[in-house]
Motif scaffolding. Structure first.
Motif, PDB file in Angstrom:
ATOM      1  N   SER A 115      42.879  31.332  43.241  1.00 25.96           N
ATOM      2  CA  SER A 115      44.044  30.524  42.879  1.00 25.96           C
ATOM      3  C   SER A 115      44.615  29.717  44.025  1.00 25.96           C
ATOM      4  N   THR A 116      44.462  30.182  45.249  1.00 24.24           N
ATOM      5  CA  THR A 116      45.113  29.504  46.374  1.00 24.24           C
ATOM      6  C   THR A 116      44.335  28.291  46.865  1.00 24.24           C
ATOM      7  N   GLN A 117      43.093  28.112  46.408  1.00 21.41           N
ATOM      8  CA  GLN A 117      42.260  27.004  46.882  1.00 21.41           C
ATOM      9  C   GLN A 117      42.148  25.936  45.793  1.00 21.41           C
ATOM     10  N   PRO A 118      42.663  24.713  46.040  1.00 24.65           N
ATOM     11  CA  PRO A 118      42.637  23.665  45.026  1.00 24.65           C
ATOM     12  C   PRO A 118      41.247  23.373  44.464  1.00 24.65           C
ATOM     13  N   ALA A 119      40.217  23.599  45.276  1.00 22.10           N
ATOM     14  CA  ALA A 119      38.852  23.330  44.811  1.00 22.10           C
ATOM     15  C   ALA A 119      38.457  24.229  43.646  1.00 22.10           C
ATOM     16  N   HIS A 120      39.185  25.332  43.451  1.00 22.32           N
ATOM     17  CA  HIS A 120      38.849  26.273  42.382  1.00 22.32           C
ATOM     18  C   HIS A 120      39.826  26.203  41.207  1.00 22.32           C
ATOM     19  N   ALA A 121      40.581  25.117  41.111  1.00 24.93           N
ATOM     20  CA  ALA A 121      41.532  24.988  40.004  1.00 24.93           C
ATOM     21  C   ALA A 121      40.825  25.034  38.663  1.00 24.93           C
ATOM     22  N   ALA A 122      39.668  24.365  38.563  1.00 26.77           N
ATOM     23  CA  ALA A 122      38.927  24.371  37.302  1.00 26.77           C
ATOM     24  C   ALA A 122      38.397  25.764  36.984  1.00 26.77           C
ATOM     25  N   ASP A 123      38.036  26.512  38.020  1.00 24.97           N
ATOM     26  CA  ASP A 123      37.550  27.874  37.802  1.00 24.97           C
ATOM     27  C   ASP A 123      38.670  28.776  37.296  1.00 24.97           C
ATOM     28  N   CYS A 124      39.874  28.577  37.818  1.00 23.95           N
ATOM     29  CA  CYS A 124      41.012  29.349  37.316  1.00 23.95           C
ATOM     30  C   CYS A 124      41.243  29.048  35.843  1.00 23.95           C
ATOM     31  N   ARG A 125      41.144  27.790  35.499  1.00 30.15           N
ATOM     32  CA  ARG A 125      41.316  27.420  34.092  1.00 30.15           C
ATOM     33  C   ARG A 125      40.193  28.018  33.239  1.00 30.15           C
ATOM     34  N   ALA A 126      38.978  28.070  33.801  1.00 33.74           N
ATOM     35  CA  ALA A 126      37.856  28.659  33.064  1.00 33.74           C
ATOM     36  C   ALA A 126      38.078  30.152  32.827  1.00 33.74           C
ATOM     37  N   ALA A 127      38.639  30.844  33.818  1.00 35.77           N
ATOM     38  CA  ALA A 127      38.928  32.265  33.645  1.00 35.77           C
ATOM     39  C   ALA A 127      39.988  32.484  32.575  1.00 35.77           C
ATOM     40  N   ALA A 128      41.018  31.633  32.574  1.00 38.59           N
ATOM     41  CA  ALA A 128      42.055  31.731  31.548  1.00 38.59           C
ATOM     42  C   ALA A 128      41.459  31.519  30.160  1.00 38.59           C
ATOM     43  N   GLU A 129      40.583  30.539  30.056  1.00 44.41           N
ATOM     44  CA  GLU A 129      39.963  30.253  28.760  1.00 44.41           C
ATOM     45  C   GLU A 129      39.038  31.395  28.335  1.00 44.41           C
ATOM     46  N   TRP A 130      38.358  32.023  29.304  1.00 41.45           N
ATOM     47  CA  TRP A 130      37.503  33.170  28.989  1.00 41.45           C
ATOM     48  C   TRP A 130      38.334  34.276  28.340  1.00 41.45           C
ATOM     49  N   PHE A 131      39.487  34.563  28.930  1.00 42.24           N
ATOM     50  CA  PHE A 131      40.351  35.592  28.368  1.00 42.24           C
ATOM     51  C   PHE A 131      40.908  35.176  27.005  1.00 42.24           C
ATOM     52  N   ARG A 132      41.262  33.913  26.874  1.00 43.29           N
ATOM     53  CA  ARG A 132      41.804  33.461  25.581  1.00 43.29           C
ATOM     54  C   ARG A 132      40.781  33.706  24.475  1.00 43.29           C
ATOM     55  N   LYS A 133      39.540  33.347  24.740  1.00 39.93           N
ATOM     56  CA  LYS A 133      38.494  33.518  23.734  1.00 39.93           C
ATOM     57  C   LYS A 133      38.229  34.993  23.458  1.00 39.93           C
ATOM     58  N   ASP A 134      38.216  35.801  24.512  1.00 42.78           N
ATOM     59  CA  ASP A 134      37.940  37.218  24.317  1.00 42.78           C
ATOM     60  C   ASP A 134      39.044  37.874  23.488  1.00 42.78           C
ATOM     61  N   LEU A 135      40.283  37.527  23.778  1.00 45.02           N
ATOM     62  CA  LEU A 135      41.391  38.077  23.006  1.00 45.02           C
ATOM     63  C   LEU A 135      41.348  37.594  21.560  1.00 45.02           C
ATOM     64  N   ALA A 136      40.978  36.341  21.366  1.00 39.19           N
ATOM     65  CA  ALA A 136      40.852  35.821  20.000  1.00 39.19           C
ATOM     66  C   ALA A 136      39.772  36.581  19.229  1.00 39.19           C
ATOM     67  N   SER A 137      38.688  36.951  19.917  1.00 40.90           N
ATOM     68  CA  SER A 137      37.608  37.691  19.261  1.00 40.90           C
ATOM     69  C   SER A 137      38.056  39.083  18.824  1.00 40.90           C
TER      70      SER A 137
END
Length: 470
Positions: A37-59
């Motif tokens: 989270s602290t490195q701007p280069a990984h902002a998209a990865d943080c969003r990908a992790a959030a989306e991974w959890f969203r999908k898993d919870l939806a399942s």
């Protein structure tokens, strides 16, 4: 809703055992996402992790979404999910972001390529950044929910989930998010899985946390660096001034010398201290993992008491003058130190900051000036003595691990505990399955396979136990 019948719980526990390999596979998939989270280069990865959890919870049948934050950078999204159910309503909190991986050369394998290895003791551990802090811990709870849903089609309690992506970089958006969404997130109790067990075999619930107050201190004397041969002795040396100031922060018994520092600080009762002494019969039991054996701080308190229930003052960094290779006979113009105070319930971080700054100013010679830069302040936290959820959760943990669960303190700060109380008026039960040798924030972070599996079983039991709380 009444507590499920023992046979209903047994069926869930059996399913967790049978599905353990798949559960590890799901965790490995999550660990491959470099959500730093602290490195701007990984902002998209943080969003990908959030989306991974969203999908898993939806399942799992949750109504789940990602929510944007707007109060402070970096702005990684929250994941919010709500399940159907009756009776006790629990809000589970965790975080999907992780620490940076440097120094990379100390990792035995790439940090985001999880490995299942056997350590020197024969214990199987999962090695990857985030394995323990906090992805593995979050997944123990979600896997317990998965088992209940797959076996019975429903959960024994009503469950909401809140996952953030900025815990490792300050978490400035969490409190305003909680306040703005308080009506939606209101529950009966908050469950947090971001803490550790007392030891390999003894589960526990962390019921108190230390807060923190931190200041950066810059002392300046001469207008520029001086030749020590020309000015030495005659000119004030800011490093010497700083060292003199820092040396007065503790007395010979290890007590912090700031006036009023211990006002409001309570000593645990005899029963709690006896329980902790049984877990840590000598100081080396806590310190040996760090290569130490003797408690160095406040006399009259064991090492575990010093870290779990006593306030502290530590010098976290100091610099000034020439710090390169070789030698330079310079008399520096300025010197800096980073000083932090871990605070227990009853202490006010604002008053501690005022006392610290007054202490420093009082010791400055005429030619020295000081500048302070604050780095946060939060009070300590403790679970209310009357919490109806504590005893059932402790009993459930004891049933799983085969030994009585204990209440613990924690020397670190977990801001969410205080923030959910401030924003939602709720207690947080901090149930974690990490171990002292998990190397969180360090290269080769690990999470025991036993911690992951029995942690999942523990949550299945806790959810059942909380169903009957009125």
């Amino acid at each position: 809703m009444t507590a499920p019948a023992p046979s209903a719980l047994d069926a869930v526990l059996n399913h967790i055992d049978a599905d353990s390999e798949n559960a590890v596979g799901r965790l490995f998939e999550l660990l491959r996402i470099p959500s730093i989270s602290t490195q701007p280069a990984h902002a998209a990865d943080c969003r990908a992790a959030a989306e991974w959890f969203r999908k898993d919870l939806a399942s799992l049948g949750f109504s789940s979404s990602t929510r944007e934050v707007k109060w402070a950078a970096p702005g990684h999204p929250m994941v919010v999910a709500h399940g159907e159910g009756e009776g006790t309503h629990v809000l589970f909190y965790g975080h999907y972001d992780v620490q940076p991986t440097d120094p990379e050369n100390l990792w035995r394998a790439p940090a985001f390529e999880p490995q299942l290895v056997t350590d020197a003791s024969g214990r199987k551990v999962i090695v990857a950044r985030g394995a323990s802090d906090d992805k593995g811990q979050v997944m123990t709870f979600l896997e317990a929910c998965r088992a209940w849903k797959e076996v019975h089609g429903s959960l024994p309690v009503r469950v909401s989930v809140l996952l953030e992506g900025e815990e490792e970089c300050g978490g400035s958006n969490l409190l305003p998010f909680l306040k703005e969404n308080a009506a939606e997130l209101k529950a009966d109790v908050v469950l947090v899985c971001d803490t550790a067990m007392a030891d390999r075999r003894t589960p526990g619930i962390t019921t108190s946390l230390r807060g923190m107050m931190a200041d950066e201190v810059l002392i300046e004397c001469a207008s520029h660096d001086l030749h020590s041969g020309v000015y030495g002795n005659a000119a004030a040396n800011p490093i010497a001034v700083l060292c003199n100031v820092l040396a007065t922060l503790r007395d010979s018994d290890g007590r912090v010398t700031l006036p009023g520092f211990y006002d409001g600080v309570k000593v645990p009762d005899d029963a709690t201290r006896a329980q902790w002494r049984e877990l840590f019969p000598d100081d080396s039991a806590l310190l040996e993992e760090a290569g130490l054996s003797i408690a160095a701080g406040e006399k009259g308190f064991t090492a575990v008491e010093q870290t779990w229930c006593r306030p502290s003052c530590e010098i976290n960094g100091i610099s000034g003058g020439y710090e390169g290779e070789g030698f330079k006979t310079v008399l520096p113009a300025k010197a800096m130190a980073k000083v932090s105070f871990r605070l227990v319930p009853g202490q006010n971080p604002d008053l501690i900051r005022e006392a610290f700054r007054a202490h420093v100013r009082a010791l400055l010679p005429a030619d020295a000036t000081v500048t302070f830069t604050p780095h946060g302040g939060s009070p300590g936290f403790e679970v209310s003595n009357g919490s109806a959820y504590l005893s059932p959760a402790l009993n459930a943990l004891g049933d799983e691990w085969g030994v009585p669960a204990v209440t613990m303190g924690c020397g670190g700060s977990i801001p969410v505990a205080g923030e959910v109380r401030e924003a939602l008026g709720l207690d947080a039960l901090m149930v974690g399955f990490a171990q002292a040798d998990d190397r969180i924030h360090s290269p080769n972070e690990q999470y025991g396979l036993d911690s992951f599996h029995k942690g999942t079983r523990s949550w299945a039991r806790i959810l059942a136990a909380l169903a009957d709380v009125k």
